[in-house]
Scaffold this motif. Structure first.
Motif, PDB file in Angstrom:
ATOM      1  N   GLN A 118       0.848  -1.191   0.000  1.00 40.12           N
ATOM      2  CA  GLN A 118       0.000   0.000   0.000  1.00 40.12           C
ATOM      3  C   GLN A 118       0.885   1.243   0.000  1.00 40.12           C
ATOM      4  O   GLN A 118       1.550   1.532   0.993  1.00 40.12           O
ATOM      5  CB  GLN A 118      -0.909  -0.002   1.233  1.00 40.12           C
ATOM      6  CG  GLN A 118      -1.888   1.144   1.289  1.00 40.12           C
ATOM      7  CD  GLN A 118      -2.924   1.102   0.180  1.00 40.12           C
ATOM      8  OE1 GLN A 118      -3.488   0.057  -0.093  1.00 40.12           O
ATOM      9  NE2 GLN A 118      -3.143   2.226  -0.472  1.00 40.12           N
ATOM     10  N   PHE A 119       0.898   1.974  -1.131  1.00 41.76           N
ATOM     11  CA  PHE A 119       1.692   3.195  -1.200  1.00 41.76           C
ATOM     12  C   PHE A 119       1.025   4.297  -0.388  1.00 41.76           C
ATOM     13  O   PHE A 119      -0.201   4.442  -0.418  1.00 41.76           O
ATOM     14  CB  PHE A 119       1.858   3.638  -2.657  1.00 41.76           C
ATOM     15  CG  PHE A 119       2.744   2.720  -3.456  1.00 41.76           C
ATOM     16  CD1 PHE A 119       4.120   2.860  -3.419  1.00 41.76           C
ATOM     17  CD2 PHE A 119       2.198   1.706  -4.235  1.00 41.76           C
ATOM     18  CE1 PHE A 119       4.939   2.021  -4.141  1.00 41.76           C
ATOM     19  CE2 PHE A 119       3.005   0.856  -4.962  1.00 41.76           C
ATOM     20  CZ  PHE A 119       4.383   1.012  -4.911  1.00 41.76           C
ATOM     21  N   THR A 120       1.837   5.059   0.342  1.00 45.63           N
ATOM     22  CA  THR A 120       1.288   6.080   1.231  1.00 45.63           C
ATOM     23  C   THR A 120       1.792   7.490   0.937  1.00 45.63           C
ATOM     24  O   THR A 120       1.268   8.454   1.492  1.00 45.63           O
ATOM     25  CB  THR A 120       1.636   5.750   2.698  1.00 45.63           C
ATOM     26  OG1 THR A 120       3.061   5.658   2.831  1.00 45.63           O
ATOM     27  CG2 THR A 120       0.998   4.430   3.121  1.00 45.63           C
ATOM     28  N   ILE A 121       2.791   7.633   0.088  1.00 47.08           N
ATOM     29  CA  ILE A 121       3.352   8.962  -0.168  1.00 47.08           C
ATOM     30  C   ILE A 121       2.431   9.738  -1.107  1.00 47.08           C
ATOM     31  O   ILE A 121       1.837   9.180  -2.022  1.00 47.08           O
ATOM     32  CB  ILE A 121       4.786   8.854  -0.735  1.00 47.08           C
ATOM     33  CG1 ILE A 121       5.530  10.167  -0.575  1.00 47.08           C
ATOM     34  CG2 ILE A 121       4.792   8.379  -2.182  1.00 47.08           C
ATOM     35  CD1 ILE A 121       7.028  10.022  -0.658  1.00 47.08           C
ATOM     36  N   GLU A 122       2.304  11.046  -0.860  1.00 42.55           N
ATOM     37  CA  GLU A 122       1.403  11.878  -1.660  1.00 42.55           C
ATOM     38  C   GLU A 122       1.988  12.118  -3.051  1.00 42.55           C
ATOM     39  O   GLU A 122       3.192  12.322  -3.200  1.00 42.55           O
ATOM     40  CB  GLU A 122       1.168  13.239  -0.981  1.00 42.55           C
ATOM     41  CG  GLU A 122       0.484  13.146   0.367  1.00 42.55           C
ATOM     42  CD  GLU A 122       1.464  13.007   1.525  1.00 42.55           C
ATOM     43  OE1 GLU A 122       2.653  12.706   1.266  1.00 42.55           O
ATOM     44  OE2 GLU A 122       1.061  13.190   2.674  1.00 42.55           O
ATOM     45  N   PRO A 123       1.155  12.126  -4.089  1.00 43.16           N
ATOM     46  CA  PRO A 123       1.662  12.374  -5.440  1.00 43.16           C
ATOM     47  C   PRO A 123       1.862  13.859  -5.715  1.00 43.16           C
ATOM     48  O   PRO A 123       1.250  14.715  -5.076  1.00 43.16           O
ATOM     49  CB  PRO A 123       0.538  11.824  -6.328  1.00 43.16           C
ATOM     50  CG  PRO A 123      -0.697  12.001  -5.512  1.00 43.16           C
ATOM     51  CD  PRO A 123      -0.283  11.803  -4.076  1.00 43.16           C
ATOM     52  N   TRP A 124       2.718  14.155  -6.650  1.00 50.20           N
ATOM     53  CA  TRP A 124       2.888  15.502  -7.189  1.00 50.20           C
ATOM     54  C   TRP A 124       1.987  15.623  -8.414  1.00 50.20           C
ATOM     55  O   TRP A 124       1.693  14.633  -9.083  1.00 50.20           O
ATOM     56  CB  TRP A 124       4.335  15.733  -7.598  1.00 50.20           C
ATOM     57  CG  TRP A 124       5.299  15.847  -6.451  1.00 50.20           C
ATOM     58  CD1 TRP A 124       5.623  14.878  -5.559  1.00 50.20           C
ATOM     59  CD2 TRP A 124       6.065  16.997  -6.107  1.00 50.20           C
ATOM     60  NE1 TRP A 124       6.551  15.337  -4.655  1.00 50.20           N
ATOM     61  CE2 TRP A 124       6.848  16.653  -4.975  1.00 50.20           C
ATOM     62  CE3 TRP A 124       6.189  18.281  -6.626  1.00 50.20           C
ATOM     63  CZ2 TRP A 124       7.725  17.536  -4.372  1.00 50.20           C
ATOM     64  CZ3 TRP A 124       7.083  19.169  -6.026  1.00 50.20           C
ATOM     65  CH2 TRP A 124       7.820  18.799  -4.908  1.00 50.20           C
ATOM     66  N   SER A 125       1.592  16.836  -8.740  1.00 41.58           N
ATOM     67  CA  SER A 125       0.797  17.052  -9.954  1.00 41.58           C
ATOM     68  C   SER A 125       1.522  18.038 -10.860  1.00 41.58           C
ATOM     69  O   SER A 125       2.267  18.911 -10.393  1.00 41.58           O
ATOM     70  CB  SER A 125      -0.605  17.556  -9.611  1.00 41.58           C
ATOM     71  OG  SER A 125      -0.532  18.739  -8.860  1.00 41.58           O
ATOM     72  N   VAL A 126       1.299  17.886 -12.162  1.00 45.60           N
ATOM     73  CA  VAL A 126       1.960  18.739 -13.154  1.00 45.60           C
ATOM     74  C   VAL A 126       1.177  20.039 -13.302  1.00 45.60           C
ATOM     75  O   VAL A 126      -0.027  20.029 -13.576  1.00 45.60           O
ATOM     76  CB  VAL A 126       2.061  18.022 -14.522  1.00 45.60           C
ATOM     77  CG1 VAL A 126       2.685  18.951 -15.559  1.00 45.60           C
ATOM     78  CG2 VAL A 126       2.864  16.738 -14.390  1.00 45.60           C
ATOM     79  N   ILE A 127       1.854  21.162 -13.119  1.00 44.77           N
ATOM     80  CA  ILE A 127       1.262  22.483 -13.343  1.00 44.77           C
ATOM     81  C   ILE A 127       1.434  22.869 -14.814  1.00 44.77           C
ATOM     82  O   ILE A 127       0.522  23.367 -15.460  1.00 44.77           O
ATOM     83  CB  ILE A 127       1.938  23.565 -12.467  1.00 44.77           C
ATOM     84  CG1 ILE A 127       1.822  23.208 -10.984  1.00 44.77           C
ATOM     85  CG2 ILE A 127       1.349  24.936 -12.751  1.00 44.77           C
ATOM     86  CD1 ILE A 127       2.671  24.108 -10.089  1.00 44.77           C
ATOM     87  N   ARG A 128       2.629  22.604 -15.320  1.00 41.02           N
ATOM     88  CA  ARG A 128       2.964  23.011 -16.687  1.00 41.02           C
ATOM     89  C   ARG A 128       4.029  22.068 -17.228  1.00 41.02           C
ATOM     90  O   ARG A 128       4.895  21.603 -16.480  1.00 41.02           O
ATOM     91  CB  ARG A 128       3.489  24.460 -16.662  1.00 41.02           C
ATOM     92  CG  ARG A 128       3.757  25.079 -18.005  1.00 41.02           C
ATOM     93  CD  ARG A 128       4.128  26.565 -17.885  1.00 41.02           C
ATOM     94  NE  ARG A 128       5.327  26.810 -17.073  1.00 41.02           N
ATOM     95  CZ  ARG A 128       5.325  27.346 -15.862  1.00 41.02           C
ATOM     96  NH1 ARG A 128       4.196  27.681 -15.259  1.00 41.02           N
ATOM     97  NH2 ARG A 128       6.454  27.547 -15.203  1.00 41.02           N
ATOM     98  N   GLU A 129       3.966  21.783 -18.522  1.00 43.07           N
ATOM     99  CA  GLU A 129       4.965  20.909 -19.154  1.00 43.07           C
ATOM    100  C   GLU A 129       5.369  21.509 -20.495  1.00 43.07           C
ATOM    101  O   GLU A 129       4.516  21.857 -21.306  1.00 43.07           O
ATOM    102  CB  GLU A 129       4.385  19.505 -19.353  1.00 43.07           C
ATOM    103  CG  GLU A 129       5.360  18.537 -19.995  1.00 43.07           C
ATOM    104  CD  GLU A 129       4.766  17.136 -20.084  1.00 43.07           C
ATOM    105  OE1 GLU A 129       4.816  16.405 -19.082  1.00 43.07           O
ATOM    106  OE2 GLU A 129       4.244  16.789 -21.177  1.00 43.07           O
ATOM    107  N   ASN A 130       6.671  21.621 -20.712  1.00 42.17           N
ATOM    108  CA  ASN A 130       7.196  22.130 -21.986  1.00 42.17           C
ATOM    109  C   ASN A 130       8.190  21.138 -22.567  1.00 42.17           C
ATOM    110  O   ASN A 130       8.990  20.556 -21.833  1.00 42.17           O
ATOM    111  CB  ASN A 130       7.931  23.468 -21.772  1.00 42.17           C
ATOM    112  CG  ASN A 130       7.019  24.566 -21.290  1.00 42.17           C
ATOM    113  OD1 ASN A 130       5.902  24.716 -21.759  1.00 42.17           O
ATOM    114  ND2 ASN A 130       7.491  25.329 -20.314  1.00 42.17           N
TER     115      ASN A 130
END
Length: 198
Positions: free
Chosen positions: A7-19
């Protein structure tokens, strides 16, 4: 393979912008602005990743219990390597189609007996792709033409007894990490089959 039980417990990051910073024929260098919104922390950062197509490789074993290997020069380490056949998944292809094509192109061998060894992250820290691993048994040579790789690819084909092949993995002669991952999955498959027969 067993079902996921961790069971993974670490919070994910989300992409704001991608170039797309830099394109190449093999991968694109992406710049991602990402954010983390955890209960006790807010954070933003710049990350660089390589977007590449999925890859495939195969442990091809002949009816005589020999592994078919390719020797080629690798430009990154500027040395020749001994590897199992593999390559990229071309657009419009499924991974199994790709590796069947690669096996014939690189070695002249083919098989009617294929099984999946799963997939691994090629390098999840900086790469977006996966490598699909296969086992091909009862391989037979279907063409004696010299293997044709990409424009700058030169290949020598070798056959080694399975035990000798595993010795070369153990002593580091075969050291390509994704190839070694395929060997680990191969050995785990053999161990699970042996346990189920008991």
């Amino acid at each position: 393979m067993s079902e996921k039980s961790f069971q993974f417990t670490i919070e994910p990051w989300s992409v704001i912008r991608e170039n797309k910073e830099y394109p190449t024929p093999i991968f694109n260098l992406l710049h991602r602005k990402m954010k983390l919104e955890a209960k006790d922390e807010k954070n933003e950062g710049d990350f660089y990743v390589l977007k590449a197509p999925d890859w495939v490789n195969v442990i091809p074993i002949t009816k005589n219990q020999e592994v078919v290997l390719v020797e080629q020069y690798r430009y990154g380490i500027e040395q020749p390597t001994l590897e199992i056949p593999g390559g990229m998944v071309d657009p419009g292809e499924q991974p199994l189609e790709s590796i069947k094509r690669e096996l014939i192109e690189e070695t002249g061998y083919s098989s009617a007996n294929w099984s999946s060894l799963g997939k691994v992250s090629s390098n999840p820290a900086i790469m977006t792709n996966y490598t699909h691993l296969y086992l091909a048994e009862d391989c037979e040579m279907i063409t004696s033409e010299k293997p044709r790789g990409d424009e700058h690819e030169r290949i020598n084909v070798h056959r080694l007894a399975v035990d000798k092949f595993l010795d070369f993995v153990a002593d580091g002669t075969i050291h390509h990490s994704i190839m070694v991952a395929a060997v680990a999955r191969f050995l785990l498959k053999n161990e699970q089959e042996a346990r189920s027969e008991k």
